[in-house]
Motif scaffolding. Structure first.
Motif, PDB file in Angstrom:
ATOM      1  N   ALA A   1       0.848  -1.197   0.000  1.00 29.74           N
ATOM      2  CA  ALA A   1       0.000   0.000   0.000  1.00 29.74           C
ATOM      3  C   ALA A   1       0.883   1.247   0.000  1.00 29.74           C
ATOM      4  O   ALA A   1       1.883   1.301   0.700  1.00 29.74           O
ATOM      5  CB  ALA A   1      -0.905  -0.009   1.228  1.00 29.74           C
ATOM      6  N   GLN A   2       0.501   2.232  -0.781  1.00 31.61           N
ATOM      7  CA  GLN A   2       1.247   3.488  -0.808  1.00 31.61           C
ATOM      8  C   GLN A   2       0.856   4.322   0.411  1.00 31.61           C
ATOM      9  O   GLN A   2      -0.307   4.649   0.613  1.00 31.61           O
ATOM     10  CB  GLN A   2       0.938   4.252  -2.092  1.00 31.61           C
ATOM     11  N   MET A   3       1.831   4.649   1.245  1.00 30.16           N
ATOM     12  CA  MET A   3       1.557   5.394   2.465  1.00 30.16           C
ATOM     13  C   MET A   3       1.711   6.897   2.232  1.00 30.16           C
ATOM     14  O   MET A   3       2.444   7.330   1.347  1.00 30.16           O
ATOM     15  CB  MET A   3       2.530   4.949   3.570  1.00 30.16           C
ATOM     16  N   ALA A   4       1.032   7.662   3.051  1.00 29.54           N
ATOM     17  CA  ALA A   4       1.149   9.112   2.970  1.00 29.54           C
ATOM     18  C   ALA A   4       2.580   9.524   3.303  1.00 29.54           C
ATOM     19  O   ALA A   4       3.257   8.862   4.087  1.00 29.54           O
ATOM     20  CB  ALA A   4       0.184   9.763   3.956  1.00 29.54           C
ATOM     21  N   PRO A   5       3.080  10.600   2.685  1.00 27.80           N
ATOM     22  CA  PRO A   5       4.467  11.012   2.932  1.00 27.80           C
ATOM     23  C   PRO A   5       4.770  11.227   4.409  1.00 27.80           C
ATOM     24  O   PRO A   5       5.903  11.039   4.848  1.00 27.80           O
ATOM     25  CB  PRO A   5       4.582  12.320   2.149  1.00 27.80           C
ATOM     26  N   SER A   6       3.743  11.653   5.186  1.00 28.91           N
ATOM     27  CA  SER A   6       4.006  11.933   6.598  1.00 28.91           C
ATOM     28  C   SER A   6       3.773  10.723   7.496  1.00 28.91           C
ATOM     29  O   SER A   6       3.768  10.843   8.705  1.00 28.91           O
ATOM     30  CB  SER A   6       3.105  13.089   7.067  1.00 28.91           C
ATOM     31  N   ALA A   7       3.530   9.564   6.876  1.00 24.74           N
ATOM     32  CA  ALA A   7       3.267   8.358   7.667  1.00 24.74           C
ATOM     33  C   ALA A   7       4.481   8.007   8.514  1.00 24.74           C
ATOM     34  O   ALA A   7       5.620   8.250   8.130  1.00 24.74           O
ATOM     35  CB  ALA A   7       2.932   7.193   6.746  1.00 24.74           C
TER      36      ALA A   7
ATOM     37  N   SER B   1      -9.912   1.283   3.103  1.00 23.42           N
ATOM     38  CA  SER B   1     -11.087   1.666   2.326  1.00 23.42           C
ATOM     39  C   SER B   1     -12.380   1.199   2.992  1.00 23.42           C
ATOM     40  O   SER B   1     -12.527   0.030   3.350  1.00 23.42           O
ATOM     41  CB  SER B   1     -10.989   1.055   0.926  1.00 23.42           C
ATOM     42  N   GLY B   2     -13.293   2.146   3.195  1.00 28.39           N
ATOM     43  CA  GLY B   2     -14.596   1.840   3.758  1.00 28.39           C
ATOM     44  C   GLY B   2     -14.613   1.628   5.263  1.00 28.39           C
ATOM     45  O   GLY B   2     -15.616   1.184   5.814  1.00 28.39           O
ATOM     46  N   THR B   3     -13.504   1.923   5.950  1.00 36.89           N
ATOM     47  CA  THR B   3     -13.435   1.719   7.405  1.00 36.89           C
ATOM     48  C   THR B   3     -12.814   2.946   8.068  1.00 36.89           C
ATOM     49  O   THR B   3     -12.397   3.892   7.393  1.00 36.89           O
ATOM     50  CB  THR B   3     -12.562   0.501   7.756  1.00 36.89           C
ATOM     51  N   THR B   4     -12.758   2.903   9.384  1.00 39.69           N
ATOM     52  CA  THR B   4     -11.997   3.913  10.136  1.00 39.69           C
ATOM     53  C   THR B   4     -10.791   3.236  10.784  1.00 39.69           C
ATOM     54  O   THR B   4     -10.348   3.622  11.860  1.00 39.69           O
ATOM     55  CB  THR B   4     -12.882   4.564  11.213  1.00 39.69           C
ATOM     56  N   ASP B   5     -10.276   2.225  10.103  1.00 35.91           N
ATOM     57  CA  ASP B   5      -9.088   1.516  10.578  1.00 35.91           C
ATOM     58  C   ASP B   5      -7.840   2.077   9.917  1.00 35.91           C
ATOM     59  O   ASP B   5      -7.801   2.261   8.687  1.00 35.91           O
ATOM     60  CB  ASP B   5      -9.182   0.010  10.260  1.00 35.91           C
ATOM     61  N   ARG B   6      -6.848   2.357  10.746  1.00 37.81           N
ATOM     62  CA  ARG B   6      -5.561   2.853  10.210  1.00 37.81           C
ATOM     63  C   ARG B   6      -4.817   1.725   9.514  1.00 37.81           C
ATOM     64  O   ARG B   6      -4.932   0.561   9.889  1.00 37.81           O
ATOM     65  CB  ARG B   6      -4.712   3.414  11.349  1.00 37.81           C
ATOM     66  N   LYS B   7      -4.049   2.065   8.491  1.00 43.84           N
ATOM     67  CA  LYS B   7      -3.268   1.079   7.741  1.00 43.84           C
ATOM     68  C   LYS B   7      -1.942   0.793   8.463  1.00 43.84           C
ATOM     69  O   LYS B   7      -1.220   1.736   8.816  1.00 43.84           O
ATOM     70  CB  LYS B   7      -2.960   1.590   6.339  1.00 43.84           C
ATOM     71  N   VAL B   8      -1.658  -0.464   8.658  1.00 44.05           N
ATOM     72  CA  VAL B   8      -0.360  -0.870   9.206  1.00 44.05           C
ATOM     73  C   VAL B   8       0.250  -1.842   8.200  1.00 44.05           C
ATOM     74  O   VAL B   8      -0.271  -2.934   7.987  1.00 44.05           O
ATOM     75  CB  VAL B   8      -0.509  -1.544  10.580  1.00 44.05           C
ATOM     76  N   THR B   9       1.334  -1.424   7.566  1.00 43.56           N
ATOM     77  CA  THR B   9       1.989  -2.258   6.548  1.00 43.56           C
ATOM     78  C   THR B   9       3.243  -2.884   7.143  1.00 43.56           C
ATOM     79  O   THR B   9       4.111  -2.184   7.672  1.00 43.56           O
ATOM     80  CB  THR B   9       2.346  -1.424   5.304  1.00 43.56           C
ATOM     81  N   ILE B  10       3.303  -4.212   7.052  1.00 39.44           N
ATOM     82  CA  ILE B  10       4.431  -4.973   7.610  1.00 39.44           C
ATOM     83  C   ILE B  10       5.188  -5.600   6.448  1.00 39.44           C
ATOM     84  O   ILE B  10       4.614  -6.323   5.636  1.00 39.44           O
ATOM     85  CB  ILE B  10       3.934  -6.079   8.560  1.00 39.44           C
ATOM     86  N   SER B  11       6.487  -5.299   6.353  1.00 35.86           N
ATOM     87  CA  SER B  11       7.311  -5.812   5.263  1.00 35.86           C
ATOM     88  C   SER B  11       8.478  -6.614   5.814  1.00 35.86           C
ATOM     89  O   SER B  11       8.998  -6.323   6.888  1.00 35.86           O
ATOM     90  CB  SER B  11       7.850  -4.656   4.409  1.00 35.86           C
TER      91      SER B  11
END
Length: 330
Positions: A224-230, A294-304
């Motif tokens: 997922a592409q994260m916001a620059p300030s993430a 998308s469609g939620t109020t859940d924050r994205k947490v990307t684990i690589s």
């Protein structure tokens, strides 16, 4: 014309031997196994310098002792798994050596006083729990009475799809725990389902948390592409170069964490998530405020990272979320 072939008549003793079935195998000599949890912090005490302690325990007991790797935890915990296999006597001897060692470590850290009742958590397949509960709880009640240990069996955790094991918690002193383990293990040896689960001690690769939007382990969605300030957190352990390892960079999973829980997951100043990143070896990115799944109020947490490191990080994040949910319900 008489036959030239000589005939042979069996003696009464030989006839009796043919009719008598071989004696049954002593149950104490049959192979068995037991699995239980140990905190990641205390696992080193069981291993010893260069594996010296675990080798010594195997030599003394005659049992085989296996420990899950530093990033392989029981789902929903940050505890590693110890599996002991051998005859029942060998298994119990190894169990005694390990539990005694753990008690001495706790005592050395000042967290243990004489007479304190400690807890041991056994891992038992759900299909085998009925055999140690008994009709109306009769068997487990008799085990509690005979061992004087507290015995509690957790319900199957339906938050983790694919998890078919339950935790059996034994509370008491070392002697009481060992008596309870002896009774439980002897009963489990009578259960055919238990014997069938001996081959795969640590595999929880198919288990995933139902409350997340993340895919089951093994599925690799696009990053997922994260916001620059993430906020981004990566492992900073000296001597480990995760960026140059293709395996660690080949997988990425994005999960959703409820906005009200994200603060506890991240921790003050990012302390919690930095610790998760360092222990697991995974790189973790948390989306900026307002950047939701998308469609939620859940924050994205990307684990690589590698699949192992992703599993470890996701398991620790799950634990934080579960704790946050419990606090909100209180």
């Amino acid at each position: 014309m008489e036959s030239t072939e000589s005939s042979y008549v069996s003696s009464p003793e030989e006839v009796a031997m043919k009719r008598t079935p071989p004696p049954p195998t002593d149950p104490a000599e049959k192979p068995t196994y037991i699995r239980f949890l140990v905190s990641n912090a205390l696992a080193g005490a069981v291993i010893g310098k260069g594996g010296s302690t675990i080798t010594d325990f195997q030599s003394q007991s005659g049992a085989k002792i296996q420990l899950s790797r530093s990033h392989e935890f029981f789902p929903g915990t940050t505890d590693r798994i110890i599996m002991i296999s051998g005859t029942i006597d060998e298994t119990l001897k190894a169990m005694e050596l390990i539990l005694d060692k753990l008690l001495s470590e706790i005592h050395a850290e000042g967290d243990y006083e004489a007479g304190t009742r400690t807890k041991v958590r056994l891992i038992v397949p759900n299909s085998s729990c009925g055999s140690i509960i008994g009709k109306g709880g009769a068997i487990i009640k008799s085990f509690i009475e005979e061992s004087q240990a507290g015995i509690k069996i957790s319900p199957l955790d339906h938050n983790y799809y694919g998890l078919n094991d339950r935790l059996v918690t034994l509370s008491g002193n070392l002697d009481e725990q060992l008596r309870a383990i002896d009774l439980i293990l002897s009963k489990l040896m009578e259960d055919t389902h238990y014997k069938q689960t001996m081959s795969v001690p640590f595999s929880y690769a198919g288990v995933f948390f139902s409350a997340f939007h993340g895919m089951p382990y093994g599925h690799v969605p696009p990053v997922a592409q994260m916001a620059p300030s993430a906020v981004s957190y990566g492992p900073t352990v000296a001597g480990r170069k995760f960026q140059n390892n293709k395996e660690d960079q080949s997988n990425s999973v994005t999960i959703g964490v409820a906005d009200e829980h994200i603060g506890l997951v991240v921790g003050r100043g990012g302390r919690n998530i930095i610790e998760i990143s360092q222990i697991s070896g995974a790189r973790i990115k948390v989306s900026d405020r307002g950047d939701f799944m998308s469609g939620t109020t859940d924050r994205k947490v990307t684990i690589s990272g590698s699949q192992r490191s992703i599993r470890a990080a996701e398991s620790m994040i799950m634990q934080k979320v579960a704790y946050a949910s419990e606090r909100l319900m209180d």
